[in-house]
Structures are given as C-alpha cells and as structure tokens.
Write an enzyme that holds these catalytic residues in place. Structure first.
Site, PDB file in Angstrom:
ATOM      1  N   HIS B 249       0.838  -1.213   0.000  1.00  0.00           N
ATOM      2  CA  HIS B 249       0.000   0.000   0.000  1.00  0.00           C
ATOM      3  C   HIS B 249       0.866   1.253   0.000  1.00  0.00           C
ATOM      4  O   HIS B 249       0.534   2.238   0.664  1.00  0.00           O
ATOM      5  CB  HIS B 249      -0.915   0.019   1.238  1.00  0.00           C
ATOM      6  CG  HIS B 249      -2.110  -0.886   1.087  1.00  0.00           C
ATOM      7  ND1 HIS B 249      -3.110  -0.643   0.175  1.00  0.00           N
ATOM      8  CD2 HIS B 249      -2.450  -2.032   1.722  1.00  0.00           C
ATOM      9  CE1 HIS B 249      -4.026  -1.617   0.264  1.00  0.00           C
ATOM     10  NE2 HIS B 249      -3.645  -2.469   1.182  1.00  0.00           N
ATOM     11  N   ASP B 312      -0.444  -4.520   5.969  1.00  0.00           N
ATOM     12  CA  ASP B 312      -1.470  -5.383   5.370  1.00  0.00           C
ATOM     13  C   ASP B 312      -1.303  -5.525   3.867  1.00  0.00           C
ATOM     14  O   ASP B 312      -0.690  -4.677   3.206  1.00  0.00           O
ATOM     15  CB  ASP B 312      -2.862  -4.803   5.654  1.00  0.00           C
ATOM     16  CG  ASP B 312      -2.989  -3.365   5.161  1.00  0.00           C
ATOM     17  OD1 ASP B 312      -2.028  -2.582   5.348  1.00  0.00           O
ATOM     18  OD2 ASP B 312      -4.032  -3.021   4.574  1.00  0.00           O
ATOM     19  N   GLU B 313      -1.855  -6.613   3.357  1.00  0.00           N
ATOM     20  CA  GLU B 313      -2.068  -6.811   1.923  1.00  0.00           C
ATOM     21  C   GLU B 313      -0.846  -6.533   1.050  1.00  0.00           C
ATOM     22  O   GLU B 313      -0.955  -5.889   0.013  1.00  0.00           O
ATOM     23  CB  GLU B 313      -3.254  -5.951   1.434  1.00  0.00           C
ATOM     24  CG  GLU B 313      -4.547  -6.324   2.113  1.00  0.00           C
ATOM     25  CD  GLU B 313      -5.743  -5.569   1.529  1.00  0.00           C
ATOM     26  OE1 GLU B 313      -6.791  -6.194   1.318  1.00  0.00           O
ATOM     27  OE2 GLU B 313      -5.615  -4.355   1.278  1.00  0.00           O
ATOM     28  N   ASN B 314       0.287  -7.023   1.480  1.00  0.00           N
ATOM     29  CA  ASN B 314       1.472  -6.972   0.633  1.00  0.00           C
ATOM     30  C   ASN B 314       1.368  -8.146  -0.340  1.00  0.00           C
ATOM     31  O   ASN B 314       1.449  -9.301   0.079  1.00  0.00           O
ATOM     32  CB  ASN B 314       2.705  -7.080   1.541  1.00  0.00           C
ATOM     33  CG  ASN B 314       3.958  -7.408   0.762  1.00  0.00           C
ATOM     34  OD1 ASN B 314       4.011  -7.278  -0.463  1.00  0.00           O
ATOM     35  ND2 ASN B 314       4.969  -7.849   1.481  1.00  0.00           N
ATOM     36  N   GLU B 364      -1.149  -9.105   9.473  1.00  0.00           N
ATOM     37  CA  GLU B 364      -0.054  -9.679   8.701  1.00  0.00           C
ATOM     38  C   GLU B 364       1.301  -9.552   9.366  1.00  0.00           C
ATOM     39  O   GLU B 364       2.242 -10.253   9.001  1.00  0.00           O
ATOM     40  CB  GLU B 364       0.006  -9.024   7.307  1.00  0.00           C
ATOM     41  CG  GLU B 364      -1.116  -9.454   6.375  1.00  0.00           C
ATOM     42  CD  GLU B 364      -2.332  -8.546   6.438  1.00  0.00           C
ATOM     43  OE1 GLU B 364      -2.587  -7.989   7.522  1.00  0.00           O
ATOM     44  OE2 GLU B 364      -3.010  -8.409   5.417  1.00  0.00           O
TER      45      GLU B 364
END
Lengths: 675, 675
Positions: B249, B312-314, B364
């Site tokens: 992000h 998050d959300e790597n 995460e």
C-alpha cells in the site's frame, strides 16, 4: 458616447425579460444575448487555458471543475484541463491581474453548442466568468448543460465589499473563509475585517502581545491564520482590508495597555454592547510611538493598499474630563473633540503613509483639513457621502447595507449608492467607489452569522455590480432563491445551521411545526432586539428568534403571489395564497403539541396563536376582495383594532403578514373618505 | 470476586429497564440507580472544581457550559465557574491524568435536587462525566433539568478507537477535528490516523519533503496542523496514533522516492482502489537508513506511545520478480514473503524502540519471531486475534467494525471483542485491549464521511465501553436516535451535509419525495459498490446512493414496529407500519414528478417503482397475517418470484424491506412442508 452605450444595454436587458426568466444569474450581467440550443456536459469535457493568467487561475479552475463534478455527479478530474489538444472550453486571459482597487475585472462569455469561449483581460475577469458558468448550469431529463448565449460583463463599482465584525462575537476562521468563498461566487472583491472593538482585540501582535493576550479571552487570529485568510482571499480575487477602530470603541486595547487611554485606572473587555467611554489619548507622544510600531507591524501583515482606522462613535467623555487633554486643545487651538480627532487622524495618516498605506475611516474622520487621498466610509447616510464627493473625497457606502438589522433584502437592494436622481457631476460620481454590506456582531455567533449575511448580501452584490436599471424586486427574490443553493455549495452554513438549531430547539421531535411557524415570522427590525434584553457577548443566541430570517421565506412566497394576484387576479396565485394561509392556521395545533411541553419553544406559542388568527382574518378578507364586498367605516375600524392586537412583538419576533392584512383592510373600506 | 461484581451489576441494569427507557445514554454506564426528582438549571448555576486536574479540564468545563447554554438558551458564561463560594455542581478530581493506554477513566456522578457531585480519580473520568451530564439533559414545560440519579462508570476496554483513512480521499482538517470532538462525546479515546497509502502520502515531512510534495497532489497536513490536531485531541483525552502503511500500500511513497521500491522505474499516485504491486524493498540497507530518519522525525511529531506500521495486503509481486531480493532471501534463510516481511518488521521495531515507540500493525505483521511488546491490530477476524492472545500478544479488534462497508449498525453492535463463549483464559482475555471502528475512504469525501462514521460509531463506542450484557438492539436504535442530535451539536455534519447533498441533487425543487425514498433504501453492502463501477479518487460521490444511509431511518422505524407487532399484535405499531407502507406506495408519483426531468435523480426511478410495489405487496401480506389467511405452496412460490424481481440493486442501492417481505411470505405459507 457613454450614454449611448447605456441605452443600448438597457434595450438588451429589457428585450430579454421573458427569456431571462429562466436564468438564475446574480449579479445580473451588463449585457446578455440569448441564443438557441445548449452545450451538454459529459465526462469528455476538456478545458484549455491560453494567455498569461496569474497562477491563481489554475486553482480556481480546479475548484470550478470539482464543483461542476459534484453538481453533475459526472467524474471530471484534473485531467479535464489540457494544454495541447482540442478542447471544448477555451479560456483566453491576456495578462496577470493584481488584486487591488480598480483592476480590470471584465469578461466575455460565449456559449455555443460545441464550444465555450471565455475571454478576459485579467484572470480576475475569467474567474467571474467561471462563477457565471456555474450559475448557468442547468439540467433536463437526459443531461446537464449550459444554455447557449453571449455575455459581456463588467462591474459598475470597483469596491464591492462585505465587512464582518469579528469582535463583538468572535467569528471562527473557517467561517471567515467560507464567507470569502461565497463573496467570490457573487463577484464581490473586498473583505473588510473589523478586528478591534470594546469587546475584543482579535489579531495576534508580536510587537504588543498584551493586545491580543489580554484583550481577547483567548479568541483571536494568529498571524499565520491571517496570512492564510489573505492567501485564500487573494486566490479568489478578493482584497482583505483590516480595520483597527480608534480612538473610540477601544476598550479591549486598554486591558493590556491602559497607558493608551485618556483616563487612568484599569480596563476590562466589555461584555455589553453600545458606546463606551474608553478612548485613545491623542495628545501624548507615547500614543504615536505605540502606533508607529503597531501599524508598521500590521502594514506588513496586511498587504492591501488600504488600512481602515474606524473612527466612529467617539463619545468624547474621557477627553472632556481630562484636564491635560483640555489644556492641550487650548494650547493648540483645537476647538472641538471633532477637531481633536482630526488632529489624531492627521498623525495616523503620516504613520500609515510612511508604511505605504492609504487611510480609510468611517464618516466621523471626515475633516477638510485631511488630504484628498483618504477614503470616507459612510455609515451615517448617502448625504454625507455626497458631501465628501463634492469636496473631492472618494467614498464607500455602507449606510443602507446594515445587514445586522434584520431588514428585508429589498430595502438593501433598492439602496443605490448613485441613484438616478443624484445631482453629482460625473467627476464627483466617479469618487463614489462602491459600497459594503456590514455585518455587526452583537446578535450573531459563528453558528448563526451566515444566515444573517446570506442570501441578502448576494442582492447587495448585484447592486454593486449590475446596472442601476436592474432593480425588479420580485425578480430579484426569484433569482435569490436559486442563488441561495449555490451559496450553500460554496460552504456557507446558513441553511444547514438553521436546520441544526431548529433540531436542537425541538430536542428530537419533528421540527416541521416550528419550521412552518418560523418561515412566516421575522425578527424585530432595527435595534429593537438589541434593546429588548441586556444582551452580552456570552449570550447563547440559540432561541427561536435566532432562527427567524429577515425575509420569512413563506411570507416572501405569499407576497409574490399576493402582488401578482392584485394585478392579474390569476387563480393559481390565489390558491397559492390560500394554501399558505391555511398552513398558518392549521399549524397552530401542531405547534402547540410541539411547544407546550418544551420550555425552549414555549415563548413562541403566542406568536403561533397570532399567526393563526391573522391568517384566518386575511383569508376572510381575501374572500371579500375576490367577491368585491366592502366594509363600512365602523367595520374597518373594528378590524384594525383586532389585527393591531396581533401585531405585538412576541419573543423578539413579528408577523410580516400584518402589513398585508392592514393594507387589505384599507382596500376593502367602503368608498367613504378616510379622515 | 470479579464474577460476583458482574452479576450484581447485571441486576442493577435489568431492574432499570423500565425507568431507563427515558434515558438516552450512550455508552450505557456500568452502574446506574434512578432516584426521585430533578435538578433544575437556571442562570444562577455555579460550578466549583476541587482537587488537581490537568489544565485541560478547565477547557472542557468551559465547552460544557457553552454547550449547555446553547441547548438551554440560558445565558451561562465564564462566571459560572467559581472558586470560593457555594456551588450547586461540585467536581472533585484527585489527580492530573495522562492521555495514554490504561489511564484511569472512571467517574461517579450523583445528581440530587440541589446538588450535583462528580468525582473522579483523573480529569479524564470527570470529562466523561460531563458528557454523561449533557446526555442526561432533559426539559419539560417550565425548565431544563437533569434527572436525579447515581452513576458509577468505567470502561470495559482501555482501547476504544476510530480510524480514519485520510489517504484514499483526503479528509480536511476541520472534519478530522469535529470527528475527534464527537469521539469524546461517546467516550472514545484513540484516534487512529491512516496517513499513507497508494493514493496519497498525507504528512508534511521536513526531512523528506518529496514524500508529501510529490505524493499528495497538494492535499496533505502540515506539521503545524498535525500538532494542532494532537493538541485538540489531547485536550479531549484522546490519543492520536499515526499509521504509515508499509511495505505494501505504498505507491505514494515512491513517487518522490522510487529508490524505496522493490522494482525499478517511476511511480505515480494511484487513482484506482485495490491492492497494487509497489512494495518497499526490505533487503537494502538504504531502506533502513531512510526509515531511521523518517521515523525519528515522525516519532517527535506524534507523541503517542504507539506507531502503527500497517503491514497489510502486501501482494509480494515485486519481491518475487526481483532477483536480488530472491538472492537475499536465499542467503539469509528466509523462506517466504511472510518471513521476509517479519524480517522487515523486526528492523522497523528496532528503529521505533530507539525512538521510544511501541510497534502496532495489522494481522499480517504477526510472526512469533517478534517480541511480545508489539500489538496486533486484527482486521481479518477474531480468531487471529485470539491466536495472538494465546501466544502472549496483545491485540485490538477491527474485524466486524468496518464502517465503510455500509452494514447495519446492529451487526457492529453485536460484534463483541470478547464474547461470552470465548475460551480464552483470564490472562489471555486481558491481552484483548479493545477495538477500533475503521473508516476506509474509497467511497467517501470530506462531505460525506461523517454520515458514514456516525451515528453507527456511537453504538460501537458502547460496545467498547459498556458491559457485554448491554446488548438490546432495539433499545440501542432508540437511544441512537437521541445521541444522533448530540453528535450534530459536537460539530458532526452527517445530518447537515446529507440535507445539502439532497438539495443539490434536487436543484431547487422540494426535496421531500427524495427524502421519502432515500429514507427507505440502503447502499449495497460489503464491497458491492466498489465493484459496481471503476471508482477513482476523483469521483464526485454526489449521487443518490451517496445520501442513502446504512440504516435507512424509516425502515429502522418500520422494523421496530414490525418486530414488536409480531410479538404483541399491538394496534399502534400496526398503524405505524401501515402508515410507512402507504408513504412508500404514494411517494412513487411524487418522486416521478421530481426525478423524471432531472438527470441526476433519474437513475433512482426504478428503485422508487420497486419500493412502491414491494410496499403494496407487504401491505396485502400484513392484512393476511392479521386475518390469519395462509397461502398455498404455489401462491407462495409465485409471490417469491414476484418480490425477488424487486430485489435487484438499482443505482448501487437496495430495499431492506425485501427481507421482511420474504420472511412474511414464508410465515404465510400453508402448513405444507418446504422442500
């Protein structure tokens, strides 16, 4: 030559009355020609800017696009502005403008079906053109569009101002900013910031920090905030002119600097409103040493050419009682307090000129001993302004634009700084620079101030911008209704906060009965509210009267229908009137249910009763009028006594319907002559 | 011991259900005892403060007095606070509090007819007590008053947060501030500021100015503004925790600093939403040199103990494709991207600890190689939070509090961070610090964000503060209605801006037919709106769906009446339901008149048609239910097909009534067994 042009323009205006009914422009442009067709807006809209505008134009254009996008729900982002391809909106700006008195603000706008052309000498004109475009935005069942037309537009007066008193009540920075944004929406160009008063000194002074620290209860603008406001206004083509009101109205200065006063002792921030004794001592050298430093600092902080020094309502009490001052006057041949104030102003003028500023002040500063470079700001009347003009002084009019006094918008609208009957010569007329709406803050807080300034100030803006011949009151009210929503989009909270205040008063109950009442009543006009209570700076101003508007919206509708009905006997207007009268009668019960158990609303119960009774009488009279039935002189007198009783102020409010009813009673009187 | 106390408190709560119906407190206090009588408020009210509160208390007390004055219309000014005489409100604060995790926030409040006693250990507790008093303010036909009662109150969880994503859409400073003010009104204490994202880097960095100058399109907070927010929040007892979301992000970081990325090339600020490839390179020494300097600067700017590093959300795409990174992993025995991220976090942790900060990040970041000092912020689910707790990590829950997803308030309300059935030990339970409502900003702008956060977040605040046993959904909705108006007084523009947006959509026409429709419909829940269009950061979000609320207010009323009617067959509720169904049917024509010639509203026409038809079917079914008439299996099937057709999303909105109708159809089916 000038006269011929004027006549031509008038013709254009009158020719368009029918067609222009559908346009909601305010201020009305000086020249407008309608054409057939429309320019549709879609997401492929592209804009190109040609020429040499100041960089402020780009920022205005981005805001224009964002507002257009919000209103149309069409995604139009920064990529709407292009530099090297075919665009449907072409803007040409000849040169970079300067935000100062007299700068060229004209523009021309041509809307065709596929192309829009906006041309101006400076970006200030093009920015006005963008506001005109936003006002022209229309929609039908398939698209958003601008109507095809041609406009040539320029201001009638160069000085089109709004003054906000941020002292009697502090007005938060955000409120100042969105008011400036709204000014730009109606092509105003001077924000006059009233920054010192008996009730508060509102500017951070780094040279004399006791001024704001001791004189403001912590409510002041930091220099950073002031710079931000100036930047914000400049971006919108608006001058920021500060006012430091001296020698009177100056209690707050003396809390931290009692040595400035003309009497000994200590001083406090004033809580009440009116004219107070504390006055700057104009005879001491120290006074001018102080102002040398003070105005040097403020001249640097505020870049505008003009510095307003107030000068109003000095009651002279401290001067009269101070033997040293009296001696000084005698020794220097100063014969009156007025002359002493002129002496003071002369010294201030030297200080301001040293700092590259021009002096402006209220009527009271006018003294022919002062040079012609000063500007007179007239609050006392057009006469004193004209007198100044005759003597070679330039001036700005605020008399007639006191929007704090709850007058109807039409009164301000019809108050022309230069009426047709003016006897001034052309040269003298040119000295009338324009005018300013003045928002004094005895009876407003940050919460309610917007609803006192707007929408009336939009009509005043039209008076300053448009031709004198644009003066149809009914048409103004019609357009004002549409402009009102645009003002809201510019950030003004006049509608929003009023609704919030009604919700707060109703405490969770349905607000509609309150709205029905309040949309038919008006706050007492003039200084009647100030006089009715000992208001202080810390009074909450959250009562019913504080949500009543100077132009009761339902009554405005009633009057428009009524005026038209009397002329045309149009049935549609008759039923509109009847519907409103029925609404007012039937609301009595609903308002009672809402208010009788709510101590915050209870004070308005008699007003609701009076409205219901007045509406029912008016309904009967309208029926009579319609049927052509007259009243005898005795019946007329009885009716007058009956309605006069309903005209008593209640909780600082009154019923505008009363005048219509009284007028009807007169009209229905039998042919006998009135005594 | 703890268990016994719990039972006692429950008894108190249930005993009061009848009486407490009239109190609109939220969050509900842990202990409350009603008494007879009331404490009347008049202009002679005087308040005295005893003890050693921090100076923030005085500022809160002044705001309390001002709000009380506004609401009561009674002039109560600064002189209300006295120091040396008889006062009717006595406040005792033992010591100065510190705005940090775990500080004592308890208070007790005793309201008698002539005296109010507010006692707390720190001023943070007394500030909560003042908010309770404002919520207790009531009125009758003669006065404003507080009801006599006794409250002992303290929070269930120490971490009660609201996160605002200021990146996907920039959220103006003023909006941030009034949200913090509203948090204080419902006793929340952590403002989590999401400050970096693919779509924008929102903090001025003096060390790396390219971060904000190139990464924000000019929309960022200056350090002065951030300090002002921190001061503002601290004054209200609220921590400000910043989040810098890395390593994923992170597109906006790389616009100015492409060297941080795990792949070469240039980067741009992302306009679309989702998960993107640009990821910080965790293998380069230069990366940590950068973060050493960056976090040193930010640690000084943000005084809170905690620094949120996102995490998050790597998606790992850039890592997978970069041979140098692959080689680094091999050489260092790092087996997965998850382990590589743990390595990155370990290095960040050292940097943060050097600067006196604790690390917190999304799920995460959880890797048992990291020390127990870190805090896990759980967005993926309660299970992962509980797993962390079992392994000795403290955590904060956001799963179930995603207020951006348009879920009904009740869903969030019933989502307990520590439900009764939890199998955690007491020690493990103590590691659950609390929770945070999360306002992600794909589909909000500064204009609409308040209406997405509030009032639902007040119910979430109650979940974090009140006992687990306070969980009656209908009572929550009833109280939420009252709290909604208090939230507005705290500055929240959720009601105001929605009205403005409706006025803008209706373009000057009466908005009531739009309101009647929109108050009965809800935006599509979950990620359905995101998916329906390719929204970008510059989409105007001013459509009809943007004024629809997650809990359609008229439908909430309908459901409350419906639920009660099914239980009690109460006639009053039956007519309330019928009135709403009639309103929905009859609005079809009015909405058609409003919308058919307005391109901005036209998209909602089928929704209005569907609502009218669904209402008319439901009306018929209610009549049947009332008369005890059942449908055959074939009739039932036909009805289901008919109403399913009305359940199609229209312009990203749907009809919550559908579920009630479907349920009714099921209830009215003849006794035959369903297949």
């Amino acid at each position: 030559m000038k006269k011929i042009l004027f006549v031509l323009v008038l013709v254009v205006y009158f020719n368009l009355t029918t067609k222009s009914q559908v346009l909601n422009l305010m201020p009305w442009p000086s020249e407008i020609k309608m054409a057939q067709g429309q320019f549709n807006i879609n997401k492929n809209l592209r804009i190109i800017v040609d020429g040499q505008p100041d960089k402020r134009f780009q920022l205005n254009l981005i805001r224009f696009i964002q507002q257009l996008s919000k209103r149309t729900t069409i995604p139009l982002d920064r990529d709407t502005i292009i530099t090297n391809a075919e665009a449907s909106i072409i803007i040409k700006v000849n040169r970079s403008g300067v935000v100062k008195l007299g700068e060229n603000e004209s523009y021309s706008l041509k809307i065709g079906k596929d192309k829009i052309l906006l041309i101006s000498e400076t970006e200030l004109g093009a920015m006005h053109g963008l506001q005109t475009l936003l006002q022209l935005l229309d929609r039908n069942n398939s698209s958003f569009f601008f109507p095809c037309l041609e406009i040539n537009d320029k201001p009638r007066f160069a000085w089109r101002g709004l003054m906000i008193d941020a002292c009697r009540h502090f007005i938060p920075l955000e409120v100042i900013k969105h008011n400036i944004n709204a000014m730009a929406a109606v092509k105003m160009n001077v924000f006059h910031w009233h920054l010192s008063e008996d009730q508060g000194f509102r500017v951070e002074s780094k040279v004399f920090p006791k001024l704001h620290l001791m004189g403001s209860n912590g409510e002041y603008y930091t220099q950073e905030e002031i710079k931000e406001v100036i930047r914000y206004a400049n971006e919108r083509g608006i001058r920021v002119m500060p006012e430091f009101d001296i020698p009177g109205h100056a209690s707050a200065w003396m809390v931290g600097h009692p040595e400035l006063a003309s009497a000994g002792g200590t001083y406090k921030i004033e809580k009440f409103f009116g004219v107070f004794d504390p006055t700057i001592d104009p005879t001491k050298k120290e006074t001018y040493k102080f102002f040398e430093k003070f105005f040097k600092e403020m001249a640097q902080l505020f870049p505008d050419e003009y510095m307003h020094i107030g000068g109003d309502e000095n009651n002279g009490m401290q001067w009269d009682k101070n033997p040293k001052i009296q001696e000084f006057m005698k020794n220097n041949g100063i014969k009156s307090n007025h002359e002493l104030q002129a002496y003071f102003n002369g010294n201030l003028l030297k200080i301001l000129e040293k700092n590259g500023k021009r002096l402006i002040g209220w009527d009271e500063i006018f003294q022919s001993s002062l040079p012609k470079t000063i500007v007179i700001h007239s609050w006392r009347g057009r006469e004193s302004m004209e007198e100044a003009a005759r003597k070679g002084y330039r001036s700005v009019l605020s008399n007639g634009y006191y929007i704090d006094l709850f007058h109807n918008c039409s009164e301000h609208y019809l108050n022309d700084p230069l009426p047709a009957e003016s006897k001034l010569t052309t040269e003298e007329k040119n000295r009338i620079l324009g005018g300013e709406a003045t928002m004094w803050a005895e009876l407003v807080t940050g919460e309610s101030v917007d609803s006192r300034i707007w929408p009336r100030t939009a009509a005043i803006a039209e008076r300053f911008w448009s031709l004198a011949s644009v003066n149809d009151v009914d048409d103004m009210y019609r357009r004002l209704d549409a402009i009102n929503l645009l003002l809201e989009e510019s950030g003004i909270e006049h509608i929003k906060n009023r609704e919030m205040m009604m919700r707060r008063l109703c405490n969770g109950s349905n607000i509609e009965p309150l709205r029905a009442l309040i949309d038919a009543v008006e706050p007492l006009e003039g200084y009647n509210r100030h006089g009715s209570k000992r208001y202080t700076t810390e009074y909450p101003l959250s009562r019913v009267a504080d949500v009543a508007l100077s132009d009761a919206p339902d009554f405005v509708r009633f009057r428009l229908s009524h005026n038209d009905y009397l002329k045309t006997k149009n049935r549609e207007n008759y039923s509109k009137m009847m519907n409103l009268l029925d609404k007012w009668s039937s609301n009595q019960q609903a308002f009672y249910a809402l208010a009788s158990e709510n101590v915050a609303l209870k004070e308005a119960l008699p007003l609701s009763d009076n409205l219901a009774e007045l509406a029912s009488i008016t309904r009967k009279l309208m029926g009579q009028f319609n049927a052509g039935i007259k009243n005898s002189s005795a019946e007329t007198d009885a009716l007058r006594i009956q309605v006069e009783k309903l005209n008593k102020p209640v909780a600082e409010m009154e019923l505008p319907l009363f005048k219509v009813t009284l007028d009807l009673i007169g009209k229905l009187r039998n042919g006998e002559k009135e005594e």
